[in-house]
Scaffold this motif. Structure first.
Motif, short mmCIF file in Angstrom:
data_model
loop_
_atom_site.label_atom_id
_atom_site.label_comp_id
_atom_site.label_asym_id
_atom_site.label_seq_id
_atom_site.Cartn_x
_atom_site.Cartn_y
_atom_site.Cartn_z
N UNK A 188 3.12 9.43 -5.58
CA UNK A 188 1.69 9.69 -5.73
C UNK A 188 1.14 10.42 -4.51
N UNK A 189 1.59 10.04 -3.33
CA UNK A 189 1.12 10.68 -2.10
C UNK A 189 1.52 12.15 -2.06
N UNK A 190 2.77 12.43 -2.42
CA UNK A 190 3.23 13.82 -2.40
C UNK A 190 2.54 14.64 -3.50
N UNK A 191 2.30 14.03 -4.64
CA UNK A 191 1.63 14.74 -5.73
C UNK A 191 0.21 15.14 -5.33
N UNK A 192 -0.39 14.36 -4.43
CA UNK A 192 -1.75 14.64 -3.98
C UNK A 192 -1.78 15.56 -2.77
N UNK A 193 -0.61 15.98 -2.28
CA UNK A 193 -0.59 16.97 -1.21
C UNK A 193 0.03 16.56 0.10
N UNK A 194 0.60 15.35 0.18
CA UNK A 194 1.22 14.93 1.43
C UNK A 194 2.40 15.82 1.78
N UNK A 195 2.36 16.36 2.99
CA UNK A 195 3.49 17.15 3.47
C UNK A 195 4.54 16.30 4.13
N UNK A 196 4.15 15.10 4.53
CA UNK A 196 5.04 14.13 5.16
C UNK A 196 4.70 12.76 4.61
N UNK A 197 5.68 11.92 4.45
CA UNK A 197 5.45 10.52 4.10
C UNK A 197 6.22 9.66 5.10
N UNK A 198 5.49 8.79 5.80
CA UNK A 198 6.06 7.97 6.86
C UNK A 198 6.11 6.52 6.43
N UNK A 199 7.01 5.78 7.05
CA UNK A 199 7.07 4.35 6.77
C UNK A 199 5.79 3.65 7.18
N UNK A 200 5.25 4.05 8.32
CA UNK A 200 4.01 3.47 8.82
C UNK A 200 3.39 4.40 9.85
N UNK A 205 -4.30 14.45 9.21
CA UNK A 205 -4.92 13.39 8.42
C UNK A 205 -3.82 12.44 7.96
N UNK A 206 -4.02 11.14 8.16
CA UNK A 206 -3.02 10.15 7.78
C UNK A 206 -3.69 9.05 6.96
N UNK A 207 -3.09 8.72 5.82
CA UNK A 207 -3.64 7.66 4.99
C UNK A 207 -2.62 7.12 4.02
N UNK A 208 -3.03 6.09 3.27
CA UNK A 208 -2.10 5.41 2.35
C UNK A 208 -2.42 5.67 0.89
N UNK A 209 -3.42 6.52 0.60
CA UNK A 209 -3.82 6.75 -0.79
C UNK A 209 -3.82 8.22 -1.15
N UNK A 264 1.20 10.84 4.46
CA UNK A 264 0.99 9.54 3.85
C UNK A 264 1.81 8.48 4.54
N UNK A 265 1.40 7.22 4.36
CA UNK A 265 2.16 6.09 4.85
C UNK A 265 2.41 5.12 3.69
#
Length: 239
Positions: A208-220, A177-181, A198-199
């Motif tokens: 905010x993305x990591x606090x909500x559970x993102x295991x990865x955060x990408x530039x885009x 799952x990939x999203x910006x929110x 997250x992106x």
């Protein structure tokens, strides 16, 4: 979480802010909707409501308006005004793909993965966005909240609906799952997705993305194929 990222078979992508750049059109359309219900621009009430809209980016828009205006008839009026305003902005050429989004989707599909596009907008707005970008045939399935029981994000319903309808994965751990929110992240976590990423091209920042559970955060979104690597799907390409 899956052990191997390349075991991902189903990729569920958000639209506005993730694969589609809309330049703040949600806030502009909200301003129209708020005005329709008598909320004065520049007032404390307007600022408070706009803050809530920003905090809940990704959620089903009718759910947002139900929270803001309470009475169902008022929420429906606001939602209709919002969708009309957003649709006019889309028709006016105010949206564009995030750089590399189409190429990313095509690469994922050519590698054997199934891609589904999801949104918090109503179907009429989602279809307008797809038509404006020429994406009507880009993926085999697009989903809005009404297609999955109406709740939308942060519930896992659209992710699970994609899982059930496509039959692309054998288990939810094979979903990315990939999203910006934050709500995109919560929906992926609650669905049990193996990858929740997250992106930074949309509404919320990395914290905010990591606090909500993102295991990865990408530039885009363009970085997603490199994250997932070569597909291990034995059922072939082009799904």
């Amino acid at each position: 979480m899956v052990t191997e990222l390349n075991d991902i078979r189903l990729v569920v992508l958000d639209m506005a802010g993730t694969t589609v750049a809309d330049g703040g059109l949600v806030e502009q359309a909200f301003g129209v909707a708020a005005g329709e219900l008598g909320v004065e621009p520049g007032s404390a009430d307007h600022a408070e409501k706009l803050d809530y809209v920003r905090a809940t980016m990704g959620e089903s828009k009718i759910s947002v308006f139900r929270h803001l205006f309470g009475e169902e008839s008022l929420a429906q009026r606001a939602n209709a005004a919002f969708e009309n305003a957003y649709g006019e902005l889309v028709d006016g050429g105010r949206i564009a793909p995030i750089a590399g989004a189409r190429e990313t989707i095509e690469e994922l599909r050519s590698g054997g993965r199934t891609v589904v596009l999801t949104t918090g907008f109503a179907r009429v707005t989602q279809d307008a966005i797809l038509a404006a970008l020429g994406w009507q045939d880009l993926v085999p399935l697009t989903l809005c909240p009404a297609d999955a029981g109406g709740r939308g994000r942060p519930y896992p319903d659209m992710v699970l609906e994609a899982f059930l309808r496509t039959r692309a994965a054998d288990a939810v751990q094979q979903i990315a799952v990939l999203g910006d929110t934050s709500y995109d992240m919560l929906s992926g976590v609650r669905a049990g997705a193996g990858v929740v990423a997250g992106v930074l091209t949309g509404a919320h920042e990395e914290e905010a993305l990591r606090a909500a559970g993102a295991g990865h955060v990408l530039g885009s979104v363009a970085e997603l194929p490199a994250l997932l690597g070569t597909s291990a799907d034995p059922r072939g390409a082009g799904r």
